[in-house]
Design an enzyme around this catalytic site. Sequence first.
Site, PDB file in Angstrom:
ATOM      1  N   ASP A  14      58.175 -27.912 -64.677  1.00 39.83           N
ATOM      2  CA  ASP A  14      60.141 -27.831 -64.737  1.00 39.83           C
ATOM      3  C   ASP A  14      60.882 -28.793 -65.690  1.00 39.83           C
ATOM      4  O   ASP A  14      61.194 -29.579 -64.162  1.00 39.83           O
ATOM      5  CB  ASP A  14      60.680 -26.727 -64.582  1.00 39.83           C
ATOM      6  CG  ASP A  14      61.786 -26.248 -64.746  1.00 39.83           C
ATOM      7  OD1 ASP A  14      62.643 -25.779 -65.874  1.00 39.83           O
ATOM      8  OD2 ASP A  14      62.997 -25.136 -63.688  1.00 39.83           O
ATOM      9  N   ASP A 108      61.938 -26.102 -72.314  1.00 39.78           N
ATOM     10  CA  ASP A 108      62.183 -27.037 -70.818  1.00 39.78           C
ATOM     11  C   ASP A 108      61.012 -26.507 -69.515  1.00 39.78           C
ATOM     12  O   ASP A 108      60.609 -26.932 -68.765  1.00 39.78           O
ATOM     13  CB  ASP A 108      63.596 -26.863 -70.665  1.00 39.78           C
ATOM     14  CG  ASP A 108      63.862 -26.000 -69.895  1.00 39.78           C
ATOM     15  OD1 ASP A 108      63.478 -25.107 -70.304  1.00 39.78           O
ATOM     16  OD2 ASP A 108      65.070 -25.843 -69.160  1.00 39.78           O
ATOM     17  N   GLU A 109      59.838 -26.001 -70.344  1.00 40.19           N
ATOM     18  CA  GLU A 109      58.906 -25.267 -69.049  1.00 40.19           C
ATOM     19  C   GLU A 109      57.774 -24.893 -70.025  1.00 40.19           C
ATOM     20  O   GLU A 109      57.516 -24.356 -70.118  1.00 40.19           O
ATOM     21  CB  GLU A 109      60.383 -24.547 -67.744  1.00 40.19           C
ATOM     22  CG  GLU A 109      60.302 -23.100 -68.193  1.00 40.19           C
ATOM     23  CD  GLU A 109      60.660 -22.106 -67.437  1.00 40.19           C
ATOM     24  OE1 GLU A 109      60.453 -21.932 -66.045  1.00 40.19           O
ATOM     25  OE2 GLU A 109      61.819 -21.468 -67.158  1.00 40.19           O
TER      26      GLU A 109
END
Length: 360
Positions: A14, A108-109
């Site tokens: 993350d 983003d993860e």
Amino acid sequence: MSEEKPQRKIIHVDMDAFYASVEQLDNPELRGKPVAVGGSETRGVVSAASYEARKFGVRSALSGVLAKKYCPDLIFVRPRFDRYKEVSNKIRQIFHEFTDLVEPLSLDEAYLDVTQNKKGNPSASLIAKEIRERILAETGLTASAGISVNKFVAKIASDVNKPNGQKTIGPDEVESFLEQLPIKKFYGVGKVTTERMYQLGIFTGADLKAQSLEFLEKHFGKSGTYYYYAVRGIHNSEVKPERTTKSVAAEHTFNENLSSEIYMQEQLQAIAEQLAKRLKRYELAGKTVTLKIKYSDFTLQTRSKTLPYFISDKGLILETATELLYQERMKDSVRLLGISLSNLNNEERKTVVVQLRFEF
């Protein structure tokens, strides 16, 4: 449902305050300052906040007006999704150097299954450390990671040592870790469910584990089954590398309820334009247009139409949504309108996952 726990090695990576961190990376003048991506002092909502802004209580989905009230020195920055996607692609390239079993959740993860990996490294913790070091060296951004035997625990673990840290929950630690965890930190337990659990005397994982399957199903339906097994560390969902987008949507909640279809049609133009931009960004088109209507009494209605061809153009989306708008009379004033496009032109692929057992 079987209670045998597959001994997988899952990493959840993350990025730390991703959008805001990219803005601070590209603009040195923003570094060390409270930054909000999206929103403004007068309207809109915050999409992301830097850690400097979070200290003041600024979070994503907070209104720009309230964010500025919490943090008078807050700097608002317009989002640049093309730039975020560019950086995200670099990060995913790093992931794929270690494993092809990568399931992105957003820009983003992502989950990574490193049970078998391209480096031949038996330690998932060392792999996560190397990935984070590579991301920092090649993008200038920090990432946090959670490492465990399944996706559920790995995702929770990635939040433990944020920012720029990692946490490993080994097979023998899973149940004790979950027992001590506050219920509000369980993935899949939102704010409303947390309050309901508090009312039932469930404050920690141990409290949740003490409840019978029948009790949880009675109070939470199918989700109760999920909670029953999750708190015991049983979550057998595989990392799906070809996670396919099912639909793309845009919607808007109005400051004042609308009662005229003419005013609603004007709002649909802006929503259709926003949706068309998102489709272009992800290079998608679809056949099924769905109009979402939330009335002033919070009841929800959807109206759909499937076309014989794929569309992504603003004009065609608006034309179909307008047709759905006038399909029948409104039963009340409207507080929210939304348009989504599904039945997309992206193909699903199936991946065979082979699992082996290694020492953690």
